[in-house]
Scaffold this active site. Sequence first.
Site, mmCIF file in Angstrom:
data_model
loop_
_atom_site.group_PDB
_atom_site.id
_atom_site.type_symbol
_atom_site.label_atom_id
_atom_site.label_comp_id
_atom_site.label_asym_id
_atom_site.label_seq_id
_atom_site.Cartn_x
_atom_site.Cartn_y
_atom_site.Cartn_z
ATOM 1 N N SER A 128 74.247 -33.073 15.658
ATOM 2 C CA SER A 128 74.909 -34.144 14.931
ATOM 3 C C SER A 128 74.046 -35.415 14.889
ATOM 4 O O SER A 128 72.948 -35.391 14.354
ATOM 5 C CB SER A 128 76.285 -34.413 15.544
ATOM 6 O OG SER A 128 77.079 -35.157 14.660
ATOM 7 N N ASP A 188 82.521 -26.524 9.058
ATOM 8 C CA ASP A 188 82.256 -27.870 9.577
ATOM 9 C C ASP A 188 82.841 -28.896 8.607
ATOM 10 O O ASP A 188 82.431 -28.983 7.443
ATOM 11 C CB ASP A 188 80.750 -28.071 9.741
ATOM 12 C CG ASP A 188 80.414 -29.315 10.565
ATOM 13 O OD1 ASP A 188 81.247 -30.238 10.620
ATOM 14 O OD2 ASP A 188 79.311 -29.347 11.150
ATOM 15 N N HIS A 201 82.228 -28.075 13.666
ATOM 16 C CA HIS A 201 81.268 -29.096 14.098
ATOM 17 C C HIS A 201 81.049 -28.968 15.609
ATOM 18 O O HIS A 201 81.613 -29.719 16.420
ATOM 19 C CB HIS A 201 81.803 -30.490 13.745
ATOM 20 C CG HIS A 201 80.761 -31.570 13.845
ATOM 21 N ND1 HIS A 201 79.709 -31.673 12.964
ATOM 22 C CD2 HIS A 201 80.616 -32.598 14.732
ATOM 23 C CE1 HIS A 201 78.966 -32.715 13.279
ATOM 24 N NE2 HIS A 201 79.500 -33.282 14.357
#
Length: 547
Positions: free
Chosen positions: A41, A117, A144
């Site tokens: 991320s 996601d 995610h």
Amino acid sequence: LRWQRTWWHRRGNVYHGLEESITMMEHLWNDGGFVGILAFSQGSRFAHIISTLHTVTNGDAFRGLRSVVHVSGYISPMPTNFMTHLEDQWCQYNNNFHFDESIRISLPSLHVMGSTDKLVSIQESKELSDLYSEPMIHIHSGGHHVPVKARDIEQYIMFWRKLQCFDEPAVTCTYPDEEHAQAQIDEVYALSQIFPTFRLLSETEINNPDNADPDDYSQECRKYAHPICYTILLQPEDEEMQQELWPPKTISLHVKYPPDYPDCPPIISLQHEMNYFEFSSNQSDLLMKKLTLTINDEQGMPCVMSLVYAARDFFGEGGLAKRPAALQQEEKSVSKDEAIEKELQDQSFASSLQPASGARIEKCRREGWLIALKMMENKSNNSGKGGSWKQFTIGLVGKPSAGKSTFFNAATAFARQRGWIPTTKNNGNEDEDIITLGGAAMAPHPFTTIDPNIGFCFVPTMDGSCPEDDEEGCEFLSKLGIPLGSCHGRVDERRLIPVVLKDVAGLVPGAYEGRGKGNKFLDDLTDADVLIHVLDASGKADSEGNK
């Protein structure tokens, strides 16, 4: 960075705290001896900035960086304070360090993205991958997060193994020589015939696309590209399989051949889509340890079939319930040779291996000679012009792993006909064949032989069975030790007759019904004049040929 608890705080196109994060990472990098980055991320965004800095400075920043893994990575305009950091910290030493938004990063990269996601879409992650040269992409079914299922871990390992190959010193030859290539192709064809779940992954070129059989993996049908890799489903296609002993989902053995296989071990791994609770790393390690022991037992020989059966034995014997301690106990167990020696010392077993009496051996020998003499008489009655001897064919039959190919090699002195290769003369007609010779493949597992091995050998006849011997009125010559007829083509004064020896694949129970490719193997014996039944006197293999 304790005050910000993140890599930076973004305000517009300025990343507040980015310079501190880069400085901290440089100190860690220089002290830790790292060679790669795995980031998730926002961390992936930071890893991309580091990769860009490494590329712009021609490797001076984060020296030794060789790979990066982006999980849920995304792209956005480079922050303005990145350019400030580049100018303040690096451009003062080298004026050639200039940043361009279109710069491509040559670092090997793996980009992992989730199909569900909700924060970073696959499209955003793919836009990031476009900035890298030859990126690897892996899409998982989750959201995610960093995926850690076995299938995902396999992708990480595959990526890093590929890098390891790049880092190793270059070898002089990555393509197998003719002998190793033939052995690899022979095993692939045998496995495709034995296991319906065999799936070839490496590329092949179909010789005749118009009449191609997708399930035909023979060398006559395909041209193989190396390295050869494939998978075999470990779950047997058996209705009696105890499901409770196996993992809840399918598991396959992935095999890749190095150039020198089978003289070196194959590269193996397990492929499945189970999480830790369905198939733990301890269970995977135990299985891989068993497969490694199997490879060590069969060094220098094709071993993939043995690996499949070893894996099936692992699950069938309750391997899922074993603990790591069981592995240590298995390593301490006696070797196979010691176990066989101990069994041979057992009186009840050894009594069945005692040699037969002289009278029994002589009786069997005479019975065999009488059968052979009768068959030779029938053959001579059908001889060709001038009393010539027509081709006589002997077929070797028996269950798998009985030793047929071993006997074949000994009888033919390793002169095997590997196949007829048509040659074309100037007139364009195929009017001559070439025979390539070589020993039949031998290995301690069933179905080493698929296509029949055909060779030539000489069989000594019984005394007096040759028409030249002891012609009426010439007995005195024999008494004087003067041989009659020709003196060549004999051994111990017995005439040698040329015969064709044919070694076919082992026949399993139900072969006459087509089981185990039985109909094909039986067809290979239709031209045999006599069959020799080869038996495994040790009794170590079952009816399927498994030891």
